[in-house]
Design an enzyme around this catalytic site. Sequence first.
Site, short mmCIF file in Angstrom:
data_model
loop_
_atom_site.label_atom_id
_atom_site.label_comp_id
_atom_site.label_asym_id
_atom_site.label_seq_id
_atom_site.Cartn_x
_atom_site.Cartn_y
_atom_site.Cartn_z
CG HIS A 33 -11.65 -7.75 5.57
ND1 HIS A 33 -11.22 -8.35 6.65
CD2 HIS A 33 -11.14 -8.01 4.56
CE1 HIS A 33 -10.06 -9.09 6.07
NE2 HIS A 33 -10.11 -8.78 4.90
CD GLU B 169 -1.75 -2.31 1.08
OE1 GLU B 169 -0.96 -2.79 1.68
OE2 GLU B 169 -2.83 -3.24 0.74
#
Lengths: 337, 436, 324
Positions: C127, C60
């Site tokens: 999540h 990321e």
Amino acid sequence: MKSNILARDAVPPITLPPAKTILDMLYYMKLTRELEFRIERKLYRQGKIVGGVYVGRGQEAIAVGSCIELRQDDVVCPSHRDMGAFLIRGMTLRTILAQYMARKTGASKGREGNMHMGDLSKNLIAFVSMLGDNVPVAAGIGLSFKMRGQDRVALCFFGDGATSRGDWHEGINMASVFKVPVVFICNNNQYAYSTPLERQMAVENVADRAQAYGLPGEIVDGNDILAVWDASTRAIETARAGKGPTLIECKTFRMTGHSAHDDAGYVPPELFEFWEERDPINRFEQFLTERGLISKPGIDDMQQRISHEIDEAILAAEKDPFPEPGDCLKDVYYEET
Amino acid sequence: MAETKVIMPQMGESIFEGTITKWLKKKGDRIERDEALFEISTDKIDSEIPSPASGVVQDILVKEGQTVQINTVVAVIGDGSAKPAAEAPPAKEPAQEAPKMKEGPAPGGGGPVPGVEEETEAEESPLDEGVRSSPLVRRIAKERGIDVSALAGKGTGINGRITKRDILSYIEQGGKAAQPSVSPPQSGGAARSAGLVNQTPPSPPPMKFTGEVERVPLTAMRKAIAEHMVMSRKTSAHVTTLFEVDCSHIVKAKEKQQAEFQRSGVKLTVTPFFVQAAANALKRFPVVNSSLDGDTVVYKRPINIGIAVNLEWGLIVPVIKNADEKNLFGLAKAVNDIGERARNKKLTPEDVKDGTFTITNPGQYGGLAGTPIINQPQVAIMGMGGIKKRAVVIDDAIAIRPMIMLSLSFDHRVIDGAVADQFMADIQKQLENWQS
Amino acid sequence: MALTTYVEAIRQGIWEEMEKDERVFVLGEDVGIYGGAFKVTAGMLERFGEWRIIDTPISESGIVGAAIGAALMGMRPVAEMQFADFISCAFDQITNFAAKCRYRWGAGVPIVVRGPSGGGVHGGPFHSQNPEMYFVHTPGLKVVCPATAYDAKGLIKAAIRDPDPVIYFEHKFLYRRVKEDLPADDFVVPIGKAAIRRLGTDITVVTYGAMLYIALDAAKELEKEGIDLEVLDLRSLLPFDKEAVIESVKKTNKVILLHEDTQIGGFAGELAAIISEEAFEYLDGPIRRITAPDTPVPYSPPLEEFFLPKVSDVVRVAHELYAY
């Protein structure tokens, strides 16, 4: 201890760069040295510069040797001991000194200190203090060249300490996976603040990591400007030809403390002595005078010229205004003008 | 002539005052630098303070027992040539009160503070009285020159608050604007401000319950109990410590000796065991058997243990005098006797006098433990919870034991936690090792 | 005319911008061959090629850093975080590099960092997060949270066209549940403007993201009791439409701040302070907040149900506030 090992000494025989380039190399190294001397030993101690000051004394060959022949449209991502890069890319002494003295006319309009500077028009990317962050950014810069089919190249500088950061590894990996036209140059001056190399990494050389990421790594005597120039020129050509990135490790030594308020008492004095004898400017001057490429009076002239340029720039920058307090609120976002 | 001021030092970051407990030198005495000059006591530690200079104690400005703020000059060291200064007036006692309470709401009615979290009902603010509205209502009122108190009692919001609807309909119905000279009503807010702990607490707000009620005045006994309870809480620094005790030994002893006692006409319950254990422990921890008279701890020789008895008409605490001189039989007899006489209203004033320690039984209806209020002027009271069989761990195995929770409420002005716990541990040890 | 789902709207928005502007490209994990974990980029690799839909390593920081570098060179990257939760791995690049370039050296960084946020899908702690406030707290960034298909498309376009770094949180719960008829022509939703979703007179509910639908459902129930909610969808958190909020509060005089994010440091706290500062004399009752509790997002259904604000919460608080 690793610190007194030179992995490779000066590399004759190489084809020398043209005479003008050679003189420019000397000029920029000396300019860097003198400028940082004034900043660190004079202006800072006179209270005219506040905050932190970090100089690259003894490491001038690295930025100068690698940047000297870049194209205008190539991009440079310097770190904090690469003053030579800023100078070569065209940042003026006045702008740099105004920056250090926190003036509105400085490179960052007073928003940033010391060499945290950038200028898109000169393709100079300002680094952030989270060293190593510029590596993924350089990878992205190289990626954009590839995407657009441009034969531009980016140079990305960092020290030994920065190579411990996650972002460094993510960026090198990205650069290698995408085979971007970037030359990664490590200024391995063997100390990160007070942390010596053996506490920073378990590998012998930073360049050893290149293999782990699938790109070529090369080790160079960072205090031999011609060696630096030779290695970086080849790497730049490789990149420009679309053959991907290279990691060049320049072995050198930090001849000062980490910053202007660090006396580096943790460095054994023998190391300073060893590396003083290998000062890049002295070596190059000697090399040049031996070959008749410059004379002693010529060197003195150059030094005087440099001194004078810096004197003028200091005097001018000192008179520049500080930013308005309300300037604090501007330029956070794009504003239509 | 050289003078050195001696100051009250700061013995720790949070410390802001200290008490001089003892002057080790007097006026005119010679003292050397670094020699101990006086002793102090602060919230956390007691300390010997060395002199900052050599010389003669020229002036002592703060008396023993006085408390002053840090950096106050408490003495002056001179070189012996100066005349002592006239007795300085004693340093002012620092204010002991808690930080001042916030000012009440502005006149015109208090509104709730905006930003209050989710609560299921709006809290009634004790500072509110009279007309409650809101910032919006006050603004509307101001703009229209209306006196909000004109709507007093007509609010349809929670707790009678004047809502936006209320004031708007008031306006619609032609509610009169107030004369400009009428001053806004005192909501009582201003009178509420700056309560100091040392003053009597403000009287509680009048009851606002709007349903049906029946009013019953307190009996004399109830009133006395009420007053005593509040007074006790205000007087002592109440702390309660809890000890869980394995009663298997005393239960066994009781079962063993019950029949024998019964033959002598004495019913044996578990209570006398606790009285005996307490009496023994009080012998060993005399401070728990004391009282505080001003700044003096009064240790009492007799051990007179009161047993709280719950009656229909109230609570009474008859006392077993010299409980430490009785054996188990004697205590059982005494417990039965005072219980019976209490129920039959046959107690004399002598019976309820001179208690030095009290035992109460909050567990009699099955409760786990209580936090009893100290019976003044004593400094401790022990509560007995209900004895229940529980699964406990003994030697890493689970066993079933009859367990009781004992609670000791004690006055922390005189008794520290460590002493209270040691006292209780003593009782626990006795009970758990009772030989029958 | 087929209704367009929220996820399809995002896809269309990116696609259309890529057609119009060759500087726009997408990079992220599994965006190319796989078409994206939620299929946001389905079909794009075939259409635009591997140099504009770029599959990256799991990196990321590298993804966002590379986007920054490309943006400095004039490109318009759209960096995908596979789940918004993973944006924390790029926190440094976003908040210290991207957010501060313009301020420090006049260089704009026109990147979009987008990812699916929010819970209600049994995703558990990593999540289901709503990480918007870390970035709302960073000057130099912009943060948007569309709740409708129209806004999803309009805001992704606005984000791509914006000269500053925009963090775009798309709510995964809404991906396929929310559908709308979308105009065929090009449209953009301006960043920094709220939308009134339901006009009302009694209580204003200010919200964003999936909670919009909780508010609207609650409004339907309360309507039967004669309590009339006004529902304001912020759409952007940084900058946000302060005028719209204040105007609505001045009208109804009572306000509920509703978000799925946890309470402490959540946007409701910021709004409550602003409303108190700027509309104090328009308040006829305390400012109320309805948020998730201050815990990580739990997995087990009864726990997650407890965690997420519900219609019954809004109804209950509205009752209390109405009666105040």
